[in-house]
Write a protein that holds these residues in place. Structure first.
Motif, PDB file in Angstrom:
ATOM      1  N   SER A   1       0.970  -1.123   0.049  1.00  0.00           N
ATOM      2  CA  SER A   1       0.036  -0.229   0.044  1.00  0.00           C
ATOM      3  C   SER A   1       0.835   1.395  -0.024  1.00  0.00           C
ATOM      4  O   SER A   1       0.603   2.420  -0.727  1.00  0.00           O
ATOM      5  CB  SER A   1      -0.918   0.142   1.029  1.00  0.00           C
ATOM      6  N   GLY A   2       1.899   1.142   0.808  1.00  0.00           N
ATOM      7  CA  GLY A   2       2.757   2.548   0.867  1.00  0.00           C
ATOM      8  C   GLY A   2       3.611   2.604  -0.362  1.00  0.00           C
ATOM      9  O   GLY A   2       3.774   3.670  -0.905  1.00  0.00           O
ATOM     10  N   GLN A   3       3.990   1.318  -1.071  1.00  0.00           N
ATOM     11  CA  GLN A   3       4.413   1.639  -2.405  1.00  0.00           C
ATOM     12  C   GLN A   3       3.502   2.080  -3.553  1.00  0.00           C
ATOM     13  O   GLN A   3       4.178   2.886  -4.406  1.00  0.00           O
ATOM     14  CB  GLN A   3       5.161   0.292  -2.812  1.00  0.00           C
ATOM     15  N   ILE A   4       2.336   1.566  -3.685  1.00  0.00           N
ATOM     16  CA  ILE A   4       1.346   2.162  -4.426  1.00  0.00           C
ATOM     17  C   ILE A   4       1.156   3.738  -4.397  1.00  0.00           C
ATOM     18  O   ILE A   4       1.127   4.322  -5.158  1.00  0.00           O
ATOM     19  CB  ILE A   4       0.113   1.718  -4.357  1.00  0.00           C
ATOM     20  N   MET A   5       1.157   4.114  -2.987  1.00  0.00           N
ATOM     21  CA  MET A   5       0.951   5.675  -2.712  1.00  0.00           C
ATOM     22  C   MET A   5       1.899   6.363  -3.039  1.00  0.00           C
ATOM     23  O   MET A   5       1.816   7.348  -3.629  1.00  0.00           O
ATOM     24  CB  MET A   5       0.617   5.748  -1.107  1.00  0.00           C
ATOM     25  N   SER A   6       3.392   5.976  -2.943  1.00  0.00           N
ATOM     26  CA  SER A   6       4.356   6.592  -3.368  1.00  0.00           C
ATOM     27  C   SER A   6       4.381   6.538  -5.007  1.00  0.00           C
ATOM     28  O   SER A   6       4.734   7.587  -5.516  1.00  0.00           O
ATOM     29  CB  SER A   6       5.683   5.667  -2.792  1.00  0.00           C
ATOM     30  N   ALA A   7       4.105   5.325  -5.488  1.00  0.00           N
ATOM     31  CA  ALA A   7       4.249   5.300  -6.937  1.00  0.00           C
ATOM     32  C   ALA A   7       3.130   6.514  -7.607  1.00  0.00           C
ATOM     33  O   ALA A   7       3.444   7.083  -8.588  1.00  0.00           O
ATOM     34  CB  ALA A   7       3.921   3.983  -7.424  1.00  0.00           C
ATOM     35  N   VAL A   8       1.941   6.365  -6.967  1.00  0.00           N
ATOM     36  CA  VAL A   8       1.167   7.414  -7.689  1.00  0.00           C
ATOM     37  C   VAL A   8       1.461   8.743  -7.433  1.00  0.00           C
ATOM     38  O   VAL A   8       1.468   9.734  -8.408  1.00  0.00           O
ATOM     39  CB  VAL A   8      -0.253   7.234  -6.958  1.00  0.00           C
ATOM     40  N   ALA A   9       2.148   9.303  -6.372  1.00  0.00           N
ATOM     41  CA  ALA A   9       2.706  10.592  -6.134  1.00  0.00           C
ATOM     42  C   ALA A   9       3.809  10.849  -6.931  1.00  0.00           C
ATOM     43  O   ALA A   9       3.776  11.786  -7.744  1.00  0.00           O
ATOM     44  CB  ALA A   9       2.915  10.632  -4.475  1.00  0.00           C
ATOM     45  N   LEU A  10       4.679   9.803  -7.394  1.00  0.00           N
ATOM     46  CA  LEU A  10       5.917  10.294  -8.182  1.00  0.00           C
ATOM     47  C   LEU A  10       5.426  10.506  -9.581  1.00  0.00           C
ATOM     48  O   LEU A  10       5.985  11.267 -10.364  1.00  0.00           O
ATOM     49  CB  LEU A  10       7.028   9.247  -8.144  1.00  0.00           C
ATOM     50  N   VAL A  11       4.508   9.662 -10.220  1.00  0.00           N
ATOM     51  CA  VAL A  11       3.862   9.841 -11.402  1.00  0.00           C
ATOM     52  C   VAL A  11       3.382  11.278 -11.363  1.00  0.00           C
ATOM     53  O   VAL A  11       3.422  12.184 -12.266  1.00  0.00           O
ATOM     54  CB  VAL A  11       2.741   8.694 -11.886  1.00  0.00           C
ATOM     55  N   GLN A  12       2.405  11.442 -10.423  1.00  0.00           N
ATOM     56  CA  GLN A  12       1.889  13.210 -10.362  1.00  0.00           C
ATOM     57  C   GLN A  12       2.836  14.000 -10.252  1.00  0.00           C
ATOM     58  O   GLN A  12       2.812  15.152 -10.857  1.00  0.00           O
ATOM     59  CB  GLN A  12       0.985  12.968  -9.187  1.00  0.00           C
ATOM     60  N   GLU A  13       3.928  13.871  -9.892  1.00  0.00           N
ATOM     61  CA  GLU A  13       5.036  14.864  -9.549  1.00  0.00           C
ATOM     62  C   GLU A  13       5.863  14.999 -10.656  1.00  0.00           C
ATOM     63  O   GLU A  13       6.812  15.830 -10.893  1.00  0.00           O
ATOM     64  CB  GLU A  13       5.946  14.392  -8.296  1.00  0.00           C
TER      65      GLU A  13
END
Length: 175
Positions: free
Chosen positions: A125-137
């Protein structure tokens, strides 16, 4: 033989009881507004899990090293085990439970399934949340950039190549 520590040093730190030394915190969590009274020392992680019953965000190392507790606060990645709930008063919080649109998974969640990017599942779950953010960033341009920006989410289960593939596929859908 070492001398025993004084009794005062051995007693646990006092905790706030209901109505004593509490602060009121207003949050918008996964699109829903909530107000709660909490101990000013309570972490965002503990508040999400224990008070709001959002248990998808995991407590891993509890030191900010593994990334299991990653959530988004006002669109940016945050380690919720190191963030006081009172410090995000008024913020928009997104947890893993808030990514899906009803029955439709978020593109990153689907990509992790498609590429078997789960590792042991505990830190997923933390990896998915981080992955979403890095794409949005805009920080998912190359394999190397993805690996670098996911380096705060570690696990010994070694599905990292699958995670990079998942981020690339989701990036194409999210763009």
């Amino acid at each position: 033989m070492a001398a025993a520590a004084p009794a005062a040093a051995q007693s646990p730190a006092p905790t706030a009881t209901q109505g004593e030394n509490l602060v009121t915190v207003g949050l918008r969590v996964n699109g829903e507004r909530t107000r709660l009274e909490t101990d000013p020392r309570a972490t965002l992680l503990d508040t999400l899990r224990e008070r709001l019953r959002l248990t998808g965000t995991k407590k891993g190392c509890d030191r900010g090293q593994c990334g299991a507790c990653t959530v988004r606060v006002d669109g940016r990645r945050v380690l919720s085990c190191l963030t006081l709930a009172a410090s995000v008063d008024g913020a928009e919080i997104t947890t893993i439970e808030g990514l899906a649109d009803s029955e439709k998974l978020h593109p990153m969640q689907q990509a992790f399934i498609d590429h078997d990017g789960f590792q042991c599942g505990f830190r997923t779950s933390g990896q998915i949340m981080s992955a979403v953010a890095l794409v949005q960033e805009g920080r998912a341009g190359s394999d190397e950039e993805i690996r670098e920006n996911m380096s705060g989410n570690i696990c010994r289960c070694s599905a990292y190549p699958f995670i990079v593939d998942a981020v690339k596929d989701a990036r194409a859908v999210m763009s």
